[in-house]
Design an enzyme around this catalytic site. Sequence first.
Site, PDB file in Angstrom:
ATOM      1  N   PRO A 193       0.847  -1.196   0.000  1.00 27.72           N
ATOM      2  CA  PRO A 193       0.000   0.000   0.000  1.00 27.72           C
ATOM      3  C   PRO A 193       0.885   1.249   0.000  1.00 27.72           C
ATOM      4  O   PRO A 193       1.955   1.260   0.616  1.00 27.72           O
ATOM      5  CB  PRO A 193      -0.786  -0.098   1.315  1.00 27.72           C
ATOM      6  CG  PRO A 193      -0.564  -1.470   1.832  1.00 27.72           C
ATOM      7  CD  PRO A 193       0.725  -1.966   1.265  1.00 27.72           C
ATOM      8  N   LYS A 194       0.453   2.262  -0.700  1.00 34.06           N
ATOM      9  CA  LYS A 194       1.154   3.546  -0.644  1.00 34.06           C
ATOM     10  C   LYS A 194       0.562   4.337   0.528  1.00 34.06           C
ATOM     11  O   LYS A 194      -0.426   5.065   0.385  1.00 34.06           O
ATOM     12  CB  LYS A 194       0.998   4.312  -1.963  1.00 34.06           C
ATOM     13  CG  LYS A 194       1.879   5.542  -2.060  1.00 34.06           C
ATOM     14  CD  LYS A 194       1.806   6.155  -3.448  1.00 34.06           C
ATOM     15  CE  LYS A 194       2.728   7.368  -3.555  1.00 34.06           C
ATOM     16  NZ  LYS A 194       2.326   8.459  -2.649  1.00 34.06           N
ATOM     17  N   VAL A 195       1.183   4.165   1.677  1.00 36.94           N
ATOM     18  CA  VAL A 195       0.671   4.746   2.922  1.00 36.94           C
ATOM     19  C   VAL A 195       0.838   6.268   2.870  1.00 36.94           C
ATOM     20  O   VAL A 195       1.898   6.784   2.496  1.00 36.94           O
ATOM     21  CB  VAL A 195       1.402   4.151   4.139  1.00 36.94           C
ATOM     22  CG1 VAL A 195       0.880   4.765   5.424  1.00 36.94           C
ATOM     23  CG2 VAL A 195       1.232   2.631   4.159  1.00 36.94           C
ATOM     24  N   ASP A 224      -3.047   6.291  -0.625  1.00 29.19           N
ATOM     25  CA  ASP A 224      -3.462   6.997  -1.836  1.00 29.19           C
ATOM     26  C   ASP A 224      -3.106   6.213  -3.092  1.00 29.19           C
ATOM     27  O   ASP A 224      -3.086   6.763  -4.190  1.00 29.19           O
ATOM     28  CB  ASP A 224      -2.896   8.415  -1.888  1.00 29.19           C
ATOM     29  CG  ASP A 224      -1.377   8.451  -1.896  1.00 29.19           C
ATOM     30  OD1 ASP A 224      -0.750   7.377  -1.796  1.00 29.19           O
ATOM     31  OD2 ASP A 224      -0.820   9.558  -1.993  1.00 29.19           O
ATOM     32  N   GLY A 225      -2.837   4.924  -2.930  1.00 29.05           N
ATOM     33  CA  GLY A 225      -2.530   4.071  -4.067  1.00 29.05           C
ATOM     34  C   GLY A 225      -1.711   2.876  -3.623  1.00 29.05           C
ATOM     35  O   GLY A 225      -1.731   2.494  -2.449  1.00 29.05           O
TER      36      GLY A 225
END
Length: 562
Positions: free
Chosen positions: A124-126, A278-279
Site C-alpha cells: 500500500p502507498k501509505v 493513496d494508491g
Amino acid sequence: MSRLIKLILLLNILAGAASASCPVWSPLQAEQEMDKLKSQLNRWDDAYYREGQSQTSDAVYDNLRARLNEWQRCFHPSAPSLQPTLSTQGKTYHPVAHTGVKKLADSVAVSHWIEGKSDLWVQPKVDGVAVTLVYRHGKLVKLLSRGDGQKGEDWTAKAAMIDAIPKKLSGLPGESILQGELFLKRQQHIQKTMGGINARSKVAGFMMRQASSESLNSLGLFIWAWPDGPADLRQKLDVLAQAGLPFAKAWSKPVESLSEISSLRNEWFTSPLPFVTDGIVIRQGHEPAGKFWQPGQANWLAAWKYPPAQRFTDVKGIRFNIGRTGKVAVVLDLEPMQLDDKQVKRVNIGSVKRWQELDIAPGDRVMVSLAGQGIPRVDEVVWRVGLRDKPQPPTQISASPLSCLYAAAKCREQFYAKLAWLSTPAVLDIKGVSRSTWQKLNQSTHLEHIFSWLLLSQEALKQPDGFSASKAEQIWHQFSLARQMPFRRWLIAFGLPLPRPAMNLLADTHWRQLVERNELGWQELPGVGAVRAKKLVEFVNYPQIGQLAAFLAQQGIKGFAD
C-alpha cells in the site's frame, strides 16, 4: 510532404496543446493573478511550516501549488518553478537518499513498467510523512524528516515520545538505515468512501509543533525500504518483523501479473485498512546498493495511485438555463476532465441565489466530485481569480407551470424547455425529437403554443427550411404515436401540479371532471393538501389552460374530446 514540413506541423500542434491550459491574460493581469496566488500559498506555508497548522487540505494545496507553476511556465517559461518559501528540508544529510517514487498513470503504464521485470511485490502507498531511521547495534540514534530527499530535519528528540518507533531493535546488524512512513493510525479506514482525511498534514503538524504525547502516540510506522539490508526482500521482511516492525511483512504481497496487481489495488481501495493510503507501490525485490540512490532516480519501484474522488478544474464560462416552469439554473462550463468513468465538461450548480452565494466567476478553480447516480457537483471553490467578470443572469419570468404555454420572445427558452419536456419517455415519449429539433421545427413552422405541432402534416415538416423527407416522416410518425397516449400522460404534458402517487390513483378519465373538482375534491387524493388543492383548482381553470384543453378536444385527444 517533406519531413521538415511534418516536423513544423507537429511542433505547431504540440505548441497549441501546451498553451491550451494557459489563461488568456494580459501581462499585467497575469502578474496580478500570480502574485495573489503566491501570497496565499506563502501564508499557508508559514502556518504549516512554522506552526504545524494546515489551513487547507493537502489536495487543495498541492493542486494550487501545481497551478501556480503552470502559470509560471505560461508567462515566464525560462524561470525556475516556484517552491515553498519555508521548507522542512533541514540541514542534516540522509545517510541514504530518499528516491521518491515514479507515478504511473493507468493500467497500460503499469503493464509497460512491469514488462521484463521479475521478483515483483506490491505494498500500500501509505499516506503520511516519510522519514529515515538510523539504528546502530539495534539502538535508534537518529530520526530525520524526508525533506528534499538529500537533507532533512532532525526529529530524533521527538522519537522518544512516539511509541510506534522502536528505540531498540534486535537482530539488526551494525548500522542499519531504514526508510518509512509515519502515518495516522486508523481503524477500519476504507479509502474509497472515507478519502484522505488530510492525514499527511495531521502527521506533519504533530511532528512540527509541540504536540501532546497522546497525539504522537496516534502515529504508526510503516517501513518500506531497508537499503543495504538483506538482498532478498522476503528475508528483509522477516528480519524486520522479528525485530518489532511487522507492518511491512503484513502488507507486502508478491505478484506476477497485471491482473494480480489490479486485484490487490482494488481490494485495498475498498477494504478496511489500519492507515490512509493513496494508491499502491509496485517494487522489485532486489535493489541497488544505497550509495547509488538519488532523489527521482529509482527505477525499481513505481506508484499506481487511486482514482481521485474529487478533481480540480477551471471554470471556462457560465450559462443560465431556463426550465419549463421558469426556474433559472446556473451551469458552469468546465475545462474537460475525467472523473471516475465520466468525462465532465459542465456542472449544474442550481439556482442563481446559490451561484451568487458561491461567488463563482470564469477563471475560478473548483473541486468537483460525483454525487449519487454519477451526477457531477461542485464541492468547493478552491481559488477565485482577481478579475470577477461575471455574466448577468436573465430576469426570471415566473417560476410557474402556467407561464410560457404560448410562444413569445420573452418566453423563448422556457417555451423550448416545455417542448423538450413533452419528448421525454415519462411524458409523451416523442423519440428522436430533442430540444434542438424543436428549435428547428419552430423556426420553420412558427408554433403558436406547446401543442401546435399536432396540426402539422408530413408535408409541412418538409418545407425548404425544414427537415429531410426521412426525418420529416420519422417526426410525423412520432407525433402520430403521441396522439394515442393515455389521458394521464397528457395531464403530465400540461404540467398539472399533481404528485405522481396521486396521478396514479386519479380515477378521472375526462378533462371536465378535473374542472368540476373543488379544493376538497382534490384533497381526497394522496399528497394533496389545502395549498396544493388551491393551486390545482387555479390551474385547471386558468384561461390559457382552458384554451389548450379545447384545442386538444378539437384534435380528438382521448380525455378531452366529447
